[in-house]
Design a protein around this motif. Sequence first.
Motif, PDB file in Angstrom:
ATOM      1  N   PHE A 127      38.655  50.981  38.060  1.00 15.39           N
ATOM      2  CA  PHE A 127      39.609  51.290  39.128  1.00 15.39           C
ATOM      3  C   PHE A 127      40.338  50.031  39.582  1.00 15.39           C
ATOM      4  CE2 PHE A 127      40.399  51.383  43.747  1.00 15.39           C
ATOM      5  CZ  PHE A 127      41.354  52.380  43.782  1.00 15.39           C
ATOM      6  N   LEU A 128      39.590  48.963  39.758  1.00 16.01           N
ATOM      7  CA  LEU A 128      40.201  47.725  40.243  1.00 16.01           C
ATOM      8  C   LEU A 128      41.138  47.122  39.217  1.00 16.01           C
ATOM      9  CD1 LEU A 128      37.126  46.151  42.031  1.00 16.01           C
ATOM     10  CD2 LEU A 128      39.175  47.054  43.097  1.00 16.01           C
ATOM     11  N   PHE A 129      40.765  47.193  37.931  1.00 13.38           N
ATOM     12  CA  PHE A 129      41.649  46.631  36.923  1.00 13.38           C
ATOM     13  C   PHE A 129      42.877  47.499  36.694  1.00 13.38           C
ATOM     14  CE2 PHE A 129      38.718  43.372  35.185  1.00 13.38           C
ATOM     15  CZ  PHE A 129      39.650  42.358  35.119  1.00 13.38           C
ATOM     16  N   GLU A 149      39.274  36.581  53.939  1.00 16.70           N
ATOM     17  CA  GLU A 149      38.103  37.323  53.466  1.00 16.70           C
ATOM     18  C   GLU A 149      38.168  37.581  51.959  1.00 16.70           C
ATOM     19  OE1 GLU A 149      37.666  40.881  55.715  1.00 16.70           O
ATOM     20  OE2 GLU A 149      37.605  39.847  57.656  1.00 16.70           O
ATOM     21  N   LEU A 150      39.365  37.491  51.394  1.00 16.54           N
ATOM     22  CA  LEU A 150      39.534  37.724  49.959  1.00 16.54           C
ATOM     23  C   LEU A 150      39.598  36.425  49.165  1.00 16.54           C
ATOM     24  CD1 LEU A 150      42.177  40.571  50.183  1.00 16.54           C
ATOM     25  CD2 LEU A 150      39.826  40.828  49.422  1.00 16.54           C
ATOM     26  N   GLU A 151      39.487  35.295  49.832  1.00 16.63           N
ATOM     27  CA  GLU A 151      39.555  34.013  49.142  1.00 16.63           C
ATOM     28  C   GLU A 151      38.253  33.725  48.395  1.00 16.63           C
ATOM     29  OE1 GLU A 151      42.708  31.639  52.027  1.00 16.63           O
ATOM     30  OE2 GLU A 151      40.556  31.283  52.256  1.00 16.63           O
ATOM     31  N   GLU A 170      43.399  30.774  41.078  1.00 12.87           N
ATOM     32  CA  GLU A 170      43.874  29.611  41.828  1.00 12.87           C
ATOM     33  C   GLU A 170      44.600  30.049  43.094  1.00 12.87           C
ATOM     34  OE1 GLU A 170      46.190  27.518  38.968  1.00 12.87           O
ATOM     35  OE2 GLU A 170      44.447  26.493  38.072  1.00 12.87           O
ATOM     36  N   LYS A 171      45.340  31.146  43.004  1.00 15.20           N
ATOM     37  CA  LYS A 171      45.990  31.700  44.191  1.00 15.20           C
ATOM     38  C   LYS A 171      44.946  32.170  45.198  1.00 15.20           C
ATOM     39  CE  LYS A 171      50.271  33.458  42.056  1.00 15.20           C
ATOM     40  NZ  LYS A 171      51.249  32.836  42.940  1.00 15.20           N
ATOM     41  N   ALA A 172      43.845  32.721  44.670  1.00 15.48           N
ATOM     42  CA  ALA A 172      42.821  33.304  45.533  1.00 15.48           C
ATOM     43  C   ALA A 172      42.082  32.257  46.361  1.00 15.48           C
ATOM     44  CB  ALA A 172      41.821  34.099  44.696  1.00 15.48           C
ATOM     45  N   GLY A 188      43.984  44.876  43.325  1.00 14.82           N
ATOM     46  CA  GLY A 188      42.750  44.973  42.554  1.00 14.82           C
ATOM     47  C   GLY A 188      42.218  43.651  42.050  1.00 14.82           C
ATOM     48  N   PHE A 189      43.096  42.741  41.672  1.00 17.28           N
ATOM     49  CA  PHE A 189      42.656  41.455  41.137  1.00 17.28           C
ATOM     50  C   PHE A 189      41.859  40.678  42.185  1.00 17.28           C
ATOM     51  CE2 PHE A 189      43.048  36.948  40.371  1.00 17.28           C
ATOM     52  CZ  PHE A 189      42.842  36.817  39.014  1.00 17.28           C
ATOM     53  N   PHE A 190      42.410  40.575  43.396  1.00 19.56           N
ATOM     54  CA  PHE A 190      41.759  39.783  44.433  1.00 19.56           C
ATOM     55  C   PHE A 190      40.537  40.494  45.009  1.00 19.56           C
ATOM     56  CE2 PHE A 190      46.192  38.406  44.282  1.00 19.56           C
ATOM     57  CZ  PHE A 190      46.007  37.058  44.039  1.00 19.56           C
ATOM     58  N   ALA A 191      40.580  41.817  45.049  1.00 18.20           N
ATOM     59  CA  ALA A 191      39.400  42.560  45.488  1.00 18.20           C
ATOM     60  C   ALA A 191      38.235  42.328  44.530  1.00 18.20           C
ATOM     61  CB  ALA A 191      39.721  44.049  45.588  1.00 18.20           C
TER      62      ALA A 191
END
Length: 399
Positions: free
Chosen positions: A13-15, A215-217, A313-315, A358-361
């Motif tokens: 689901f996330l991907f 919280e998503l970092e 890296e963004k995360a 989805g990527f960051f989750a």
Amino acid sequence: MTASGKLQQGIQFLFSQFDNDLRREKCMTGMEARVRRGLWVGKVPMGYDKVIVGKDMVLKPNKTGKLIRLAFQLKAEQGLSNTDILKRLKAQGLVLYNQTITKLFKNPFYCGLISHGLLEDGEVVEGQHEPLITRQMFLKVNGLQAQNAHGYTQVKEDEELPLRHHIKCGSCKKPLTGYEMKKKQIHYYKCNTIGCKLNRNASKLHNLYEGFLAELEVDPRYLPKLAEIMEETYYKLTEESRSEEKRLNTQHTELKKRLDVLERRYAFGEIEKEMFVRYSSELKAELLEIEQNLEKCAVGLSNPKEFIKMGLEKAVTISQAWSKANVQSRKQLQAMMFPEGVYFDREMEGYRTTRVNGFFALSSQIQGFLAQKEKGKSDQNNHFSLSVVRRGIEPLLPE
């Protein structure tokens, strides 16, 4: 369902969100190259259709496009309000809403330019499609759009209230608007629903939003392991799509060869025009169908390893990136992170959302379980079930 089954379902689901939400990133060199050549990539803008011309597929204005051109003309030449323009369009069979027509007026695609998520912020390229209006008209319309009935611009408000319409009221689900208390020069977000009375200081909601993003970092020390897990998982879950893409590409190549042979035979007078038109039309229709299916199933990542590295890296600094960005970049980041916006819950004085990128989750959840394992708090009986993912990592989703 077992923990491993829930894990696989959760990652899939996330991907699926990962593919949809981040496909526009610039590491997708093939698609970026198409955009830089002036070819549109993605869903066709309102007012255009895909049409086969010779061997090429191009974008051409349709009936709706002619009405969009009329909307620009009414705004630029007669200075009509959006409300009056919407009435004129409705009378001719095109029903739009004020928010929609505002977006149309701001889209440079209609004057022959392309602004795309695959390009740098603020960058535009010359499009190969037929424009609906001149650039002079586009600039004139947007000059009028920047003013409200009282003659002042909205730029300052956008700078001070970047979360306007992105935040929704947790009680009535309506998007929050904003205003300035001029005497104190303080900005506020508010809900306009009668009786709701949600009204919060903008600075407070901005600070809470930074915390929500934080919280998503991810912690930089987890980057190598996160990259390894996400890359292996990505390849496993896109295996079927890549196989289908390969099959469609093979079919596409064969059809192109058959069309080339047909065109040569017609050029040398070996077949009649009637037969050529009939079979070439059939082949072009098949080619178009395959190209549309390729768009649907394409994995879209020419270099997943680099893509995932860039995303992680963004995360690391999502909240800082948002706080330091200009208003345009803030809005782009907001839309990428929370595609359906966020809700402000007045009881908890915080945010919640129905959908996270989805990527960051996924990266955040994997990090959480890596941290649990590091502290010895994980259940050693639960492991990733995907064969390409190394054993010893706990599932993302609990039983």
